[in-house]
Write a protein that holds these residues in place. Structure first.
Motif, PDB file in Angstrom:
ATOM      1  N   ASN A  49       0.870  -1.162   0.000  1.00  0.00           N
ATOM      2  CA  ASN A  49       0.000   0.000   0.000  1.00  0.00           C
ATOM      3  C   ASN A  49       0.914   1.220   0.000  1.00  0.00           C
ATOM      4  O   ASN A  49       1.973   1.197   0.636  1.00  0.00           O
ATOM      5  CB  ASN A  49      -0.906  -0.003   1.238  1.00  0.00           C
ATOM      6  N   SER A 231     -17.393  -6.953   7.377  1.00  0.00           N
ATOM      7  CA  SER A 231     -16.346  -6.107   6.826  1.00  0.00           C
ATOM      8  C   SER A 231     -14.966  -6.674   7.165  1.00  0.00           C
ATOM      9  O   SER A 231     -14.550  -6.676   8.324  1.00  0.00           O
ATOM     10  CB  SER A 231     -16.463  -4.682   7.374  1.00  0.00           C
ATOM     11  N   HIS A 232     -14.254  -7.166   6.153  1.00  0.00           N
ATOM     12  CA  HIS A 232     -12.870  -7.597   6.363  1.00  0.00           C
ATOM     13  C   HIS A 232     -11.985  -6.390   6.702  1.00  0.00           C
ATOM     14  O   HIS A 232     -10.976  -6.534   7.394  1.00  0.00           O
ATOM     15  CB  HIS A 232     -12.338  -8.299   5.118  1.00  0.00           C
ATOM     16  N   LYS A 233     -12.365  -5.218   6.198  1.00  0.00           N
ATOM     17  CA  LYS A 233     -11.584  -4.020   6.501  1.00  0.00           C
ATOM     18  C   LYS A 233     -11.596  -3.733   7.995  1.00  0.00           C
ATOM     19  O   LYS A 233     -10.558  -3.379   8.583  1.00  0.00           O
ATOM     20  CB  LYS A 233     -12.155  -2.826   5.728  1.00  0.00           C
ATOM     21  N   GLY A 237      -8.349  -5.553   8.879  1.00  0.00           N
ATOM     22  CA  GLY A 237      -7.584  -4.332   8.682  1.00  0.00           C
ATOM     23  C   GLY A 237      -7.433  -3.506   9.946  1.00  0.00           C
ATOM     24  O   GLY A 237      -6.356  -3.415  10.527  1.00  0.00           O
ATOM     25  N   GLN A 350      -2.893 -12.211   0.516  1.00  0.00           N
ATOM     26  CA  GLN A 350      -3.135 -11.101  -0.412  1.00  0.00           C
ATOM     27  C   GLN A 350      -2.645 -11.395  -1.825  1.00  0.00           C
ATOM     28  O   GLN A 350      -3.052 -10.725  -2.773  1.00  0.00           O
ATOM     29  CB  GLN A 350      -2.451  -9.823   0.098  1.00  0.00           C
ATOM     30  N   THR A 357      -7.564  -6.583   3.404  1.00  0.00           N
ATOM     31  CA  THR A 357      -7.696  -5.755   4.605  1.00  0.00           C
ATOM     32  C   THR A 357      -8.328  -4.397   4.306  1.00  0.00           C
ATOM     33  O   THR A 357      -8.540  -3.607   5.218  1.00  0.00           O
ATOM     34  CB  THR A 357      -6.321  -5.537   5.263  1.00  0.00           C
ATOM     35  N   GLU A 358      -8.598  -4.128   3.030  1.00  0.00           N
ATOM     36  CA  GLU A 358      -9.220  -2.858   2.660  1.00  0.00           C
ATOM     37  C   GLU A 358     -10.630  -3.059   2.103  1.00  0.00           C
ATOM     38  O   GLU A 358     -11.270  -2.101   1.662  1.00  0.00           O
ATOM     39  CB  GLU A 358      -8.356  -2.147   1.615  1.00  0.00           C
ATOM     40  N   MET A 359     -11.111  -4.301   2.116  1.00  0.00           N
ATOM     41  CA  MET A 359     -12.421  -4.598   1.542  1.00  0.00           C
ATOM     42  C   MET A 359     -13.496  -4.657   2.620  1.00  0.00           C
ATOM     43  O   MET A 359     -13.356  -5.393   3.595  1.00  0.00           O
ATOM     44  CB  MET A 359     -12.389  -5.954   0.819  1.00  0.00           C
ATOM     45  N   ASP A 360     -14.554  -3.896   2.441  1.00  0.00           N
ATOM     46  CA  ASP A 360     -15.728  -4.065   3.287  1.00  0.00           C
ATOM     47  C   ASP A 360     -16.509  -5.283   2.803  1.00  0.00           C
ATOM     48  O   ASP A 360     -16.773  -6.208   3.554  1.00  0.00           O
ATOM     49  CB  ASP A 360     -16.603  -2.808   3.240  1.00  0.00           C
TER      50      ASP A 360
END
Length: 423
Positions: A49, A231-233, A237, A350, A357-360
């Motif tokens: 990132n 939410s994975h975020k 995350g 990933q 970690t950035e996906m809702d």
């Protein structure tokens, strides 16, 4: 044709040609320049990132810490070579990030690497979202592309107008000089036009059919709605919950496993409300996070008031399974083993699942096509050092120690053979 008409249309055509050439040459650098954002998304985004550490380090201004510019190129092209040579900077990065081997990218040119570094250095932090709004990964970039589009369309219209004007002037000149005009055939009846249209239709239909057949059964970017907005975020995350806590089978078996509601309840017996950043769906609709927790309680059979499970007369918990919608599907004739990749190969989640970690709402990040897998086997170096699973490959161990080999890929061990995945 009269001599007075001839210079007029020639001047117009020459002017159009000069103007179009000027616009094309003026924008040639933008056309030829590598696209840093596209290169970053296709090669780096699964592990990096621009602003924060993920599997690898944050990339914004990372080149400022390189010993030399050439060292940065060498690191991207083959980091294991620098690590094997004992380069202190390379070893320090390798050690800091849990000795996770960076994928080698020998196919990237120095200009493409510079474009990636320029993109991450100019990357802007996303603006915090609120319900009913959507956010982007960066500040909008001003572009003059629409100007060139408008000018090009205007020039095409002008060419058509001048062509028709030329035809009219020619007919007028012929009438004046007593020359018989040829009968004008409508475009839709012109054999040349009909042939060109037929060829274009044939080519486009062929492309559509072939492309559709090649992508049959693939579902990249597939993002179904789930019975619970998970939410994975927020979990992986913000709260840094390890993937293997929920997907325990990823390093032990072929399947990663979908966690049962009991896994969720290990935390949510105590956590019964959400006070973080407002959540929104992919369409921008606000999500009531507290209602989602209550839905989890209904599936798990948990009574938040009694702080105990609801039970029947026999003492059985009144729970029901959560009907999650499967996202990543492989054909039945394809063999894929999570433990072989996660535990043995030390491949990070990933790598295949993208910036999870950035996906809702999770979507299928990678194509998961045969070509995609084969390319990964050709490019990704296996964690060979201190890995007992690969102790039988003594030849490769000896070549690594002697410096004849910089690394070992899955392809070197037969990873591109048909029977590896098709049994």
């Amino acid at each position: 044709m009269s001599g007075s008409f001839k210079p007029l249309y020639r001047i117009c055509y020459r002017s159009i040609f000069v103007l179009f050439s000027f616009l094309l040459l003026g924008n040639i650098s933008a056309i030829a320049a590598p696209d840093g954002k596209a290169l970053f998304n296709s090669n780096c985004a699964s592990c990096h990132n621009p602003l924060k550490d993920l599997t690898g380090p944050a990339l914004q201004n990372i080149d400022k810490g390189f010993p030399t510019k050439q060292w940065g190129y060498d690191w991207v092209h083959n980091s294991s070579k620098l690590i094997g040579a004992g380069d202190p900077t390379a070893v320090a990065i390798f050690t800091k990030f849990n000795k996770t081997q960076m994928t080698a990218f020998p196919q990237l040119s120095t200009d493409e690497i510079d474009a990636i570094l320029k993109y991450v250095d100019e990357f802007k932090a996303p603006v915090a979202s609120t319900p009913g709004t959507t956010t982007g990964g960066e500040a909008p970039t001003e572009t003059n592309g629409w100007v060139y589009t408008v000018i090009t369309l205007a020039l095409l219209v002008l060419v058509v107008i001048l062509w028709r004007a030329n035809q009219t002037l020619r007919r007028v000149a012929n009438d004046k000089e007593g020359v018989q005009n040829e009968k004008e055939i409508p475009l839709y009846r012109s054999k040349l036009v009909i042939a060109i249209v037929a060829i274009l239709v044939f080519i486009m239909a062929g492309y559509w059919l072939v492309n559709g057949a090649v992508n049959e059964g693939r579902q990249q970017n597939y993002q179904p709605s789930q019975p619970i907005f998970y939410s994975h975020k927020v979990h992986a995350g913000v709260n840094q919950i390890n993937c293997l806590y929920c997907h325990a089978g990823a390093e032990k078996s072929r399947q990663a496993m979908i966690p049962s509601s009991n896994i969720c309840m290990n935390c949510h017996k105590a956590i019964n409300s959400y006070s973080g950043t407002p959540l929104v769906t992919a369409e921008g609709k606000p999500v009531d996070a507290n209602k989602q927790i209550q839905t989890l309680y209904e599936y798990a059979g948990w009574n938040p008031e009694k702080k105990d499970y609801n039970r029947d007369a026999n003492g059985n918990i009144l729970a029901k399974p959560i009907q999650w919608v499967k996202i990543h599907n492989l054909p039945d004739h394809v063999y894929f083993n999570h433990s072989q990749h996660v535990k043995v190969g030390q491949v990070q989640c990933q790598k295949c699942h993208g910036p999870i970690t950035e996906m809702d709402e999770v979507y299928q990040f990678s194509a998961l096509s045969m070509g995609w897998c084969i390319n990964c086997h050709r490019q990704t170096e296996v964690q060979f050092a201190n890995n007992n699973y690969y102790s039988v490959y003594q030849k490769y161990h000896d070549e690594l120690k002697s410096g004849k080999r910089a690394g070992v890929t899955e392809a070197d061990m037969g990873g591109t053979e048909c029977q590896k995945c098709h049994y």
